[in-house]
Write a protein that holds these residues in place. Structure first.
Motif, PDB file in Angstrom:
ATOM      1  N   GLU A   1     -13.110   9.745  16.253  1.00 29.48           N
ATOM      2  CA  GLU A   1     -12.851   9.621  17.685  1.00 29.48           C
ATOM      3  C   GLU A   1     -11.452   9.050  17.950  1.00 29.48           C
ATOM      4  N   LEU A   2     -10.906   8.349  16.956  1.00 31.73           N
ATOM      5  CA  LEU A   2      -9.551   7.823  17.070  1.00 31.73           C
ATOM      6  C   LEU A   2      -8.514   8.815  16.544  1.00 31.73           C
ATOM      7  N   ASP A   3      -8.935  10.055  16.349  1.00 30.99           N
ATOM      8  CA  ASP A   3      -8.043  11.148  15.952  1.00 30.99           C
ATOM      9  C   ASP A   3      -7.552  11.032  14.522  1.00 30.99           C
ATOM     10  N   TYR A   4      -8.428  10.571  13.627  1.00 33.84           N
ATOM     11  CA  TYR A   4      -8.159  10.623  12.196  1.00 33.84           C
ATOM     12  C   TYR A   4      -8.983  11.748  11.574  1.00 33.84           C
ATOM     13  N   GLU A   5      -8.480  12.336  10.512  1.00 35.07           N
ATOM     14  CA  GLU A   5      -9.248  13.275   9.705  1.00 35.07           C
ATOM     15  C   GLU A   5      -9.819  12.496   8.536  1.00 35.07           C
ATOM     16  N   VAL A   6     -11.135  12.331   8.528  1.00 35.64           N
ATOM     17  CA  VAL A   6     -11.787  11.452   7.552  1.00 35.64           C
ATOM     18  C   VAL A   6     -12.596  12.287   6.568  1.00 35.64           C
ATOM     19  N   SER A   7     -12.409  12.027   5.299  1.00 31.58           N
ATOM     20  CA  SER A   7     -13.191  12.719   4.280  1.00 31.58           C
ATOM     21  C   SER A   7     -14.662  12.331   4.401  1.00 31.58           C
ATOM     22  N   ASP A   8     -15.535  13.204   3.944  1.00 34.82           N
ATOM     23  CA  ASP A   8     -16.967  12.925   3.983  1.00 34.82           C
ATOM     24  C   ASP A   8     -17.284  11.837   2.955  1.00 34.82           C
ATOM     25  N   PRO A   9     -17.776  10.675   3.388  1.00 34.94           N
ATOM     26  CA  PRO A   9     -18.080   9.605   2.421  1.00 34.94           C
ATOM     27  C   PRO A   9     -19.063  10.036   1.333  1.00 34.94           C
ATOM     28  N   ALA A  10     -19.914  11.014   1.649  1.00 33.31           N
ATOM     29  CA  ALA A  10     -20.893  11.485   0.659  1.00 33.31           C
ATOM     30  C   ALA A  10     -20.214  12.092  -0.563  1.00 33.31           C
ATOM     31  N   ASP A  11     -18.981  12.574  -0.394  1.00 36.34           N
ATOM     32  CA  ASP A  11     -18.241  13.161  -1.517  1.00 36.34           C
ATOM     33  C   ASP A  11     -17.687  12.105  -2.454  1.00 36.34           C
ATOM     34  N   LEU A  12     -17.658  10.856  -1.998  1.00 32.48           N
ATOM     35  CA  LEU A  12     -17.179   9.742  -2.826  1.00 32.48           C
ATOM     36  C   LEU A  12     -18.221   8.631  -2.813  1.00 32.48           C
TER      37      LEU A  12
END
Length: 360
Positions: free
Chosen positions: A74-85
């Motif tokens: 919502e703050l306009d970041y592209e965040v990786s899926d935590p499930a992948d790490l």
């Protein structure tokens, strides 16, 4: 006829324009709050910057990780899926310190302090390259040992110290070697290391051994044994589905325990279902659940730091979601993501305040 307008070169005017352009370009490389080149300024979001986010191997922390991810988006970041790490603490903290990961929401302190004093290949301690920021759950992470209520009442067991009697410990022996089998934690988890230390240092340790394995599998066996009326000794924490399925004071009781000698903080807590006297001295320091991030990343992204500083998630909301996961049996990452989205919408006014604070 077409007339072409001609403008005579005016040195003073063009010099002024050049100065303005240079100042504007300089402004692109700094911000009012001293952010490093490229970092979002106050009043801005992430501007599409990427974040590499991890999550813990214990599923009781997955919804919180997903809440943070969605707030960052919502703050306009592209965040990786935590499930992948998905990582345990032993591998997460070195990766964070070396900049391979930017953050996670699953720090337990002081339990995870044991990982921070370990050296990197550079010789520096991990603690020098990580930043613990904000307090997601303050003083809500209770830990300790429990036994089934029937055995506690029948034998008058109120404390782990009672297991210093070999005859009492043998009641909880499952594999036939005469020692109490304590259903513990996954290999390498902070609780696994702490239980091992307590067994080595405390008086009841000679008569107790930790059963190590996949935690949810161990606790499913615990649930079956309690339901079948079998003497059962196990470790758990809050928030966790176990205390909803096996309710302290009804199905099981918390045992008091002596803390290790190097523990300086209080280990007493007011908790329902204590086998001894209130407050219940569990022998474990009550933990805070906190976000942990790479400090260089936070310096470049003050928007993220400001968000992590203010997010708080009620312990009961986490426990309720954990109970739903357990009841469902199979629970997908998509369902976890929906739980997080529902929580955000149910708390939209509060969340919007956090986002406003983060933007500065």
């Amino acid at each position: 006829m077409i007339t072409v307008a001609r403008t005579r070169f005016q040195p003073d005017r063009h010099l002024a324009v050049l100065v303005v352009l240079l100042l504007a370009l300089a402004g692109c490389n700094s911000t009012d709050d001293g952010t490093a080149d490229g970092g979002p300024a106050a009043g801005e979001g992430g501007g599409g910057a990427s974040i590499t986010m991890a999550r813990a191997t214990w599923d009781t922390g997955w919804m919180q990780a997903e809440i943070y991810r969605q707030l960052l988006e919502e703050l306009d970041y592209e965040v990786s899926d935590p499930a992948d790490l998905t990582r345990d603490a032993a591998t997460f903290y070195p990766a964070l310190a070396q900049g391979q990961v930017d953050l996670w929401a699953n720090g337990w302190f002081p339990l995870h302090d044991i990982y921070l004093s370990r050296p990197l290949f550079t010789g520096q301690e991990i603690s020098e390259s990580i930043e613990v920021v904000g307090t997601q759950v303050e003083g809500g992470a209770v830990q300790g040992y429990l036994i089934d209520r029937a055995t506690a009442e029948e034998m008058g067991i109120t404390s782990m110290d009672d297991l210093s009697d070999p005859a009492v410990a043998a009641v909880f022996d499952i594999d036939g070697n005469g020692r109490a089998d304590l259903q513990g934690c996954n290999e390498g988890w902070g609780c696994n290391l702490e239980i091992t230390s307590q067994i080595e240092e405390l008086g009841w340790g000679d008569n107790v051994e930790q059963v190590v394995g996949e935690y949810n599998d161990l606790l499913e066996d615990v649930q079956s044994r309690v339901e079948e009326g079998e003497p059962t000794l196990f470790y758990t924490w809050t928030p966790n589905w176990t205390i909803d399925v096996l309710q302290p004071g009804e199905d099981v009781v918390w045992l008091e325990s002596t803390a290790r000698e190097d523990v300086e903080e209080s280990t007493e807590v007011d908790i329902e279902g204590c086998a001894g006297e209130e407050p219940c001295d569990l022998g474990w320091v009550v933990n805070d659940i906190r976000a942990v991030a790479n400090p260089d990343f936070l310096d470049d992204n003050p928007v993220v730091r400001r968000l992590l500083e203010v997010v708080e998630i009620p312990l009961q909301d986490i426990a309720d979601q954990n109970a739903r996961m357990n009841e469902a049996g199979e629970y997908t990452d998509a369902q976890v993501a929906q739980d997080a989205a529902d929580w955000i919408e149910d708390n939209r006014e509060l969340v919007d305040g956090w986002l406003e604070t983060a933007r500065g």
